[in-house]
Design a protein around this motif. Structure first.
Motif, PDB file in Angstrom:
ATOM      1  N   ASP A 209       1.104  -1.279   0.006  1.00  0.00           N
ATOM      2  CA  ASP A 209      -0.404   0.005   0.174  1.00  0.00           C
ATOM      3  C   ASP A 209       0.659   1.394   0.315  1.00  0.00           C
ATOM      4  O   ASP A 209       1.596   1.529   0.636  1.00  0.00           O
ATOM      5  CB  ASP A 209      -0.872   0.247   1.446  1.00  0.00           C
ATOM      6  CG  ASP A 209      -1.980   0.719   1.387  1.00  0.00           C
ATOM      7  OD1 ASP A 209      -2.087   2.185  -0.368  1.00  0.00           O
ATOM      8  OD2 ASP A 209      -3.354   0.741   1.696  1.00  0.00           O
ATOM      9  N   LEU A 210       0.350   2.029  -0.550  1.00  0.00           N
ATOM     10  CA  LEU A 210       1.916   3.489  -0.549  1.00  0.00           C
ATOM     11  C   LEU A 210       1.451   3.830   0.276  1.00  0.00           C
ATOM     12  O   LEU A 210       2.430   4.846   0.745  1.00  0.00           O
ATOM     13  CB  LEU A 210       1.001   3.965  -2.199  1.00  0.00           C
ATOM     14  CG  LEU A 210       2.051   3.797  -3.749  1.00  0.00           C
ATOM     15  CD1 LEU A 210       1.316   4.169  -4.941  1.00  0.00           C
ATOM     16  CD2 LEU A 210       3.255   4.183  -3.210  1.00  0.00           C
ATOM     17  N   LEU A 211      -0.017   4.442   0.778  1.00  0.00           N
ATOM     18  CA  LEU A 211      -0.336   5.454   2.066  1.00  0.00           C
ATOM     19  C   LEU A 211       1.096   4.512   3.103  1.00  0.00           C
ATOM     20  O   LEU A 211       0.906   5.305   4.094  1.00  0.00           O
ATOM     21  CB  LEU A 211      -1.385   4.499   2.433  1.00  0.00           C
ATOM     22  CG  LEU A 211      -2.446   5.883   1.185  1.00  0.00           C
ATOM     23  CD1 LEU A 211      -3.980   5.452   1.398  1.00  0.00           C
ATOM     24  CD2 LEU A 211      -2.281   7.015   0.841  1.00  0.00           C
ATOM     25  N   SER A 212       1.299   3.732   3.068  1.00  0.00           N
ATOM     26  CA  SER A 212       2.508   2.926   4.324  1.00  0.00           C
ATOM     27  C   SER A 212       3.880   4.232   4.483  1.00  0.00           C
ATOM     28  O   SER A 212       4.468   3.571   5.099  1.00  0.00           O
ATOM     29  CB  SER A 212       2.840   1.236   3.853  1.00  0.00           C
ATOM     30  OG  SER A 212       3.656   1.417   3.036  1.00  0.00           O
ATOM     31  N   PRO A 440     -13.094   1.004   0.669  1.00  0.00           N
ATOM     32  CA  PRO A 440     -12.134   0.077   1.274  1.00  0.00           C
ATOM     33  C   PRO A 440     -10.259   1.355   0.616  1.00  0.00           C
ATOM     34  O   PRO A 440      -9.273   1.708   1.652  1.00  0.00           O
ATOM     35  CB  PRO A 440     -11.838  -0.601   0.032  1.00  0.00           C
ATOM     36  CG  PRO A 440     -13.278  -1.542  -0.300  1.00  0.00           C
ATOM     37  CD  PRO A 440     -13.833   0.574  -0.452  1.00  0.00           C
ATOM     38  N   TYR A 441     -10.767   1.976  -0.115  1.00  0.00           N
ATOM     39  CA  TYR A 441      -9.098   2.988  -0.811  1.00  0.00           C
ATOM     40  C   TYR A 441      -9.767   4.171   0.559  1.00  0.00           C
ATOM     41  O   TYR A 441      -8.624   4.350   1.223  1.00  0.00           O
ATOM     42  CB  TYR A 441      -9.330   3.498  -1.498  1.00  0.00           C
ATOM     43  CG  TYR A 441      -9.086   2.435  -2.864  1.00  0.00           C
ATOM     44  CD1 TYR A 441      -7.939   1.478  -3.004  1.00  0.00           C
ATOM     45  CD2 TYR A 441     -10.492   1.597  -2.877  1.00  0.00           C
ATOM     46  CE1 TYR A 441      -8.011   0.617  -4.057  1.00  0.00           C
ATOM     47  CE2 TYR A 441      -9.932   0.437  -4.472  1.00  0.00           C
ATOM     48  CZ  TYR A 441      -9.131  -0.233  -4.917  1.00  0.00           C
ATOM     49  OH  TYR A 441      -9.000  -1.002  -5.026  1.00  0.00           O
ATOM     50  N   ARG A 442     -10.654   4.278   0.990  1.00  0.00           N
ATOM     51  CA  ARG A 442     -10.459   5.882   1.595  1.00  0.00           C
ATOM     52  C   ARG A 442     -10.589   6.053   2.855  1.00  0.00           C
ATOM     53  O   ARG A 442     -10.442   6.455   3.824  1.00  0.00           O
ATOM     54  CB  ARG A 442     -12.180   6.346   1.374  1.00  0.00           C
ATOM     55  CG  ARG A 442     -12.100   8.312   2.632  1.00  0.00           C
ATOM     56  CD  ARG A 442     -11.714   9.009   1.392  1.00  0.00           C
ATOM     57  NE  ARG A 442     -11.972  10.361   2.659  1.00  0.00           N
ATOM     58  CZ  ARG A 442     -10.640  10.965   2.271  1.00  0.00           C
ATOM     59  NH1 ARG A 442     -10.099  11.526   0.852  1.00  0.00           N
ATOM     60  NH2 ARG A 442     -11.044  12.778   2.799  1.00  0.00           N
ATOM     61  N   ASP A 443     -10.739   4.349   3.525  1.00  0.00           N
ATOM     62  CA  ASP A 443     -10.754   3.810   4.810  1.00  0.00           C
ATOM     63  C   ASP A 443      -9.075   3.649   5.055  1.00  0.00           C
ATOM     64  O   ASP A 443      -8.852   4.267   6.537  1.00  0.00           O
ATOM     65  CB  ASP A 443     -11.776   3.147   4.464  1.00  0.00           C
ATOM     66  CG  ASP A 443     -13.177   3.228   4.992  1.00  0.00           C
ATOM     67  OD1 ASP A 443     -12.765   3.976   5.086  1.00  0.00           O
ATOM     68  OD2 ASP A 443     -13.363   1.704   5.196  1.00  0.00           O
ATOM     69  N   PHE A 445      -7.338   5.548   3.520  1.00  0.00           N
ATOM     70  CA  PHE A 445      -6.145   7.087   4.059  1.00  0.00           C
ATOM     71  C   PHE A 445      -6.523   7.219   4.812  1.00  0.00           C
ATOM     72  O   PHE A 445      -5.381   8.534   6.006  1.00  0.00           O
ATOM     73  CB  PHE A 445      -6.769   7.686   2.362  1.00  0.00           C
ATOM     74  CG  PHE A 445      -6.270   9.071   2.319  1.00  0.00           C
ATOM     75  CD1 PHE A 445      -5.437   9.088   2.143  1.00  0.00           C
ATOM     76  CD2 PHE A 445      -7.433  10.117   3.115  1.00  0.00           C
ATOM     77  CE1 PHE A 445      -5.350  10.957   1.976  1.00  0.00           C
ATOM     78  CE2 PHE A 445      -7.253  11.877   3.040  1.00  0.00           C
ATOM     79  CZ  PHE A 445      -5.793  12.180   2.362  1.00  0.00           C
ATOM     80  N   GLU A 446      -7.555   7.372   5.859  1.00  0.00           N
ATOM     81  CA  GLU A 446      -7.930   8.435   6.503  1.00  0.00           C
ATOM     82  C   GLU A 446      -7.575   7.376   7.825  1.00  0.00           C
ATOM     83  O   GLU A 446      -7.332   8.161   8.870  1.00  0.00           O
ATOM     84  CB  GLU A 446      -9.395   8.151   6.733  1.00  0.00           C
ATOM     85  CG  GLU A 446     -10.625   8.686   5.745  1.00  0.00           C
ATOM     86  CD  GLU A 446     -11.807   9.314   6.103  1.00  0.00           C
ATOM     87  OE1 GLU A 446     -12.388   8.934   6.989  1.00  0.00           O
ATOM     88  OE2 GLU A 446     -12.598   9.500   5.360  1.00  0.00           O
ATOM     89  N   ALA A 447      -7.495   6.390   7.177  1.00  0.00           N
ATOM     90  CA  ALA A 447      -6.363   5.228   9.017  1.00  0.00           C
ATOM     91  C   ALA A 447      -5.224   5.750   8.744  1.00  0.00           C
ATOM     92  O   ALA A 447      -4.541   5.109   9.283  1.00  0.00           O
ATOM     93  CB  ALA A 447      -6.350   4.152   8.789  1.00  0.00           C
ATOM     94  N   SER A 448      -4.187   6.247   7.571  1.00  0.00           N
ATOM     95  CA  SER A 448      -2.591   6.734   7.261  1.00  0.00           C
ATOM     96  C   SER A 448      -2.306   7.364   7.801  1.00  0.00           C
ATOM     97  O   SER A 448      -3.495   8.790   9.000  1.00  0.00           O
ATOM     98  CB  SER A 448      -2.726   6.295   5.968  1.00  0.00           C
ATOM     99  OG  SER A 448      -3.170   7.579   5.082  1.00  0.00           O
ATOM    100  N   ALA A 449      -1.117   7.759   7.446  1.00  0.00           N
ATOM    101  CA  ALA A 449      -0.647   9.493   8.061  1.00  0.00           C
ATOM    102  C   ALA A 449      -0.873  10.297   7.696  1.00  0.00           C
ATOM    103  O   ALA A 449      -0.293  11.478   7.709  1.00  0.00           O
ATOM    104  CB  ALA A 449       0.947   9.231   8.529  1.00  0.00           C
ATOM    105  N   HIS A 450      -1.635  10.491   5.849  1.00  0.00           N
ATOM    106  CA  HIS A 450      -1.128  10.960   4.839  1.00  0.00           C
ATOM    107  C   HIS A 450      -2.649  11.955   5.535  1.00  0.00           C
ATOM    108  O   HIS A 450      -3.768  11.154   6.096  1.00  0.00           O
ATOM    109  CB  HIS A 450      -1.485  10.631   3.915  1.00  0.00           C
ATOM    110  CG  HIS A 450       0.165  10.179   3.441  1.00  0.00           C
ATOM    111  ND1 HIS A 450       1.029  10.655   2.790  1.00  0.00           N
ATOM    112  CD2 HIS A 450      -0.047   8.353   3.451  1.00  0.00           C
ATOM    113  CE1 HIS A 450       2.444   9.888   2.013  1.00  0.00           C
ATOM    114  NE2 HIS A 450       1.375   8.619   3.817  1.00  0.00           N
ATOM    115  N   SER A 451      -2.668  13.281   5.341  1.00  0.00           N
ATOM    116  CA  SER A 451      -3.581  13.994   5.397  1.00  0.00           C
ATOM    117  C   SER A 451      -4.455  15.234   4.493  1.00  0.00           C
ATOM    118  O   SER A 451      -4.997  15.391   4.185  1.00  0.00           O
ATOM    119  CB  SER A 451      -3.668  14.712   7.073  1.00  0.00           C
ATOM    120  OG  SER A 451      -2.758  15.847   6.854  1.00  0.00           O
ATOM    121  N   ASP A 452      -3.283  15.357   3.291  1.00  0.00           N
ATOM    122  CA  ASP A 452      -3.650  16.177   2.467  1.00  0.00           C
ATOM    123  C   ASP A 452      -4.080  15.375   1.036  1.00  0.00           C
ATOM    124  O   ASP A 452      -3.528  13.996   0.706  1.00  0.00           O
ATOM    125  CB  ASP A 452      -2.157  16.610   2.053  1.00  0.00           C
ATOM    126  CG  ASP A 452      -2.313  18.363   1.225  1.00  0.00           C
ATOM    127  OD1 ASP A 452      -2.407  17.310  -0.395  1.00  0.00           O
ATOM    128  OD2 ASP A 452      -1.365  18.588   1.553  1.00  0.00           O
TER     129      ASP A 452
END
Length: 599
Positions: A209-212, A440-443, A445-452
């Motif tokens: 996952d890129l969001l990691s 699933p993707y938005r969840d 994102f919102e659980a990741s450290a990214h906010s922008d």
């Protein structure tokens, strides 16, 4: 580049071999099969690296079988750290050696594009690469069947039925979203997923996952440019490795010019190919591509197509796709690859992914601007106003979402909104119903450290707009001609680096692809760098109307009753006047599929 195919469980040998033969275009150089009473494990090979017969697949080592589609660009590097008695010079054998050392975590060590089927005893593992370049479909019925394309699994369906989630997500986002396909009962792996099948049951898991990636590791612009420059150069160099001739697509834009400029830096002058249109010069990029080719000193072949070429090729393209994909560029791209194949090339470099990583679409900046309206302290009257004054225009929909406090950006490929679908379809479609396909993707994102939110734009576009739309198109039309397409902007290390950079560095100056343009400023002319983005545009609607093929939409609707005829007529008339063209093309492609598969 190849095709994987297999059956675990009972099967008819003749039927299995016939299904496998439907994939011969993906790998015409060799067909390999390993089979026993309850196993049919096969491979169609397109020889790119180590064409020797020793590298034919399926590869077998002890109780392990491998059928692999793709390229592992760091296989020589991996070889050095793997204690294994290698018998070939191929990347395929490295996968087995890596699995023996690291187990299923071997996939974390691979750099490339892949769809992997690895059978260890009675346990089957299926892997789709991190960014979804290579497809992998499966069906778990009385037997478990997997394949690189839907066409090899469809013959095993008891009957063809349309999956409703595939239809609804297709209308919203140009292509069915994972795990859905248009054929009820057949599913697909999403980018970065793998499947484990044993004892008759399957489980899908995520390995990437890129969001990691931690955000804001790099906050200095010069540091960002230097690190991206190094990885971009490295990515392109890795993809220049092949034992067969390589060509490149060339538009008039920065992406293809970048790939070819770096190829030159690494000692390869790639022959380039550009499309033009006989009757509609306004869609042409031939002059711009010629300018880029002359500046870089490249040979450029221009391929001109006519309305007849487009219409004649359309059925072949739809057959290649297997299911509806709303991208009219698939047809001219198919014809371009046809010429490249005739000229003897087996590998082509292409620029997918740059726009999503470097914010190359103007609408990204429009969305970011509108996001600011969510902070308005007094917006209730605006909320009531937008609810009471419906408009078909997308800008109305954007502002409505902001004032309703719902998700604004829903991929760059969003076409029919839920409200538009409700007005068009003979069924009740609730507002925001399509969000379930993005949840699933938005969840994550919102659980990741990214906010922008700009990171959300890139993330969802890479997973849906790219992986399921553009990359599906690219894979099918290139492999229809037995050509491997390589996409260096979609190197996972490069993508991870972008996600680690302060997002504002991508957009704070209001310039699309700002970081990429700064990287390429010493290597390309201002004319190329500042050229207005044209995209792979083509006169598809003119062709559809002039050929009268557009009437198929009404004919199929009369038989299915999917859409309200009066509203459908409005859309068709709007498309004739230059509006909602992409919407209508999507309905046309859908109608072609329904007529062939269901009626």
């Amino acid at each position: 580049m190849c095709a994987v195919f297999g059956i675990i469980g009972e099967y008819n040998e003749s039927k299995a071999k016939k299904a496998l033969s439907l994939l011969v275009h993906r790998g015409p150089d060799y067909c390999g099969i390993v089979q026993n009473e309850r196993l049919f494990f096969a491979h169609q090979r397109l020889s790119i690296v180590d064409s020797n017969s020793r590298s034919h697949q399926p590869l077998k080592h002890q109780n392990i079988l491998l059928s692999f589609n793709g390229e592992i660009y760091n296989f020589k590097e991996l070889k050095k750290e793997l204690a294994f008695d290698f018998k070939t010079q191929s990347d395929s054998e490295v996968i087995i050696a890596a699995y023996l050392k690291w187990g299923v975590d071997f996939v974390q060590h691979l750099r490339g594009m892949f769809a992997i089927a690895l059978l260890d005893g009675k346990t089957l593992y299926l892997f789709r690469d991190r960014l979804g370049k290579k497809p992998l479909y499966y069906m778990n019925d009385s037997s478990f069947i997997f394949a690189s394309e839907l066409k090899a699994i469809v013959p095993f369906l008891k009957k063809n039925e349309m999956d409703e989630d595939a239809l609804m997500s297709y209308l919203s986002f140009l292509s069915p979203t994972p795990p859905f396909t248009f054929f009820k009962g057949i599913k697909k792996l999403a980018a970065g997923e793998y499947l484990v099948h044993e004892n008759g049951s399957s489980q899908v898991k995520r390995y990437f996952d890129l969001l990691s990636v931690k955000p804001n590791i790099i906050t200095d612009r010069d540091e960002a440019i230097d690190s991206l420059k190094r990885l971009l150069s490295e990515s392109i160099e890795l993809r220049l490795n092949a034992d067969v001739p390589i060509a490149s697509l060339l538009s008039g834009g920065i992406d293809s010019a970048t790939i070819n400029a770096y190829a030159l830096k690494h000692g390869q002058s790639l022959p380039t190919y550009t499309l033009g249109y006989q009757e509609y010069a306004k869609y042409d990029e031939r002059e711009n591509a010629k300018e880029s080719a002359e500046f870089l000193g490249l040979k450029n072949t221009q391929v001109e197509i006519s309305q007849n070429d487009f219409i004649d090729a359309s059925e072949k393209v739809f057959d290649s796709m297997d299911e509806p994909i709303n991208d009219p560029a698939a047809i001219p791209l198919y014809l371009l690859f046809e010429k490249i194949k005739a000229d003897g090339y087996k590998v082509v470099m292409s620029g997918e992914g740059s726009d999503e990583l470097f914010l190359g679409y103007k609408h990204y900046f429009e969305y970011l601007d509108i996001e600011g309206a969510s902070n308005l302290a007094h917006k209730n009257w605006l909320k009531k106003y937008f609810r009471a004054n419906f408009s078909m225009n997308r800008e109305w929909e954007w502002y409505k979402r902001i004032f309703d406090d719902t998700l604004l950006f829903r991929t760059s490929g969003e076409k029919f909104t839920d409200l538009q679908k409700n007005m068009l379809m003979r069924r009740n479609v609730k507002d925001n119903q399509s969000l379930k396909y993005l949840k699933p993707y938005r969840d994550r994102f919102e659980a990741s450290a990214h906010s922008d939110e700009s990171i959300w734009y890139s993330y969802i576009d890479l997973n849906i707009f790219q992986a399921e739309h553009f990359l599906t198109k690219l894979d099918r039309v290139s492999m229809a001609h037995s050509i491997e397409s390589r996409t260096p902007f979609l190197d996972h290390k490069l993508a991870q680096k972008v996600f680690s950079i302060d997002p504002k560095l991508r957009y704070e100056d209001g310039i699309t692809k700002s970081l990429l343009k700064k990287i390429m400023k010493p290597k390309l002319t201002d004319s190329i760098l500042k050229r207005k983005k044209k995209g792979f545009s083509n006169p598809y609607m003119e062709y559809l109307i002039n050929s009268k093929k557009i009437e198929l939409i009404k004919d199929v609707n009369e038989q299915t009753g999917l859409f309200k005829s009066d509203k459908l007529d409005e859309y068709i008339q709007s498309a004739s006047n230059g509006s909602f063209k992409h919407h209508i093309w999507g309905l046309y492609v859908l109608s072609v599929w329904i007529k062939k598969q269901l009626l």
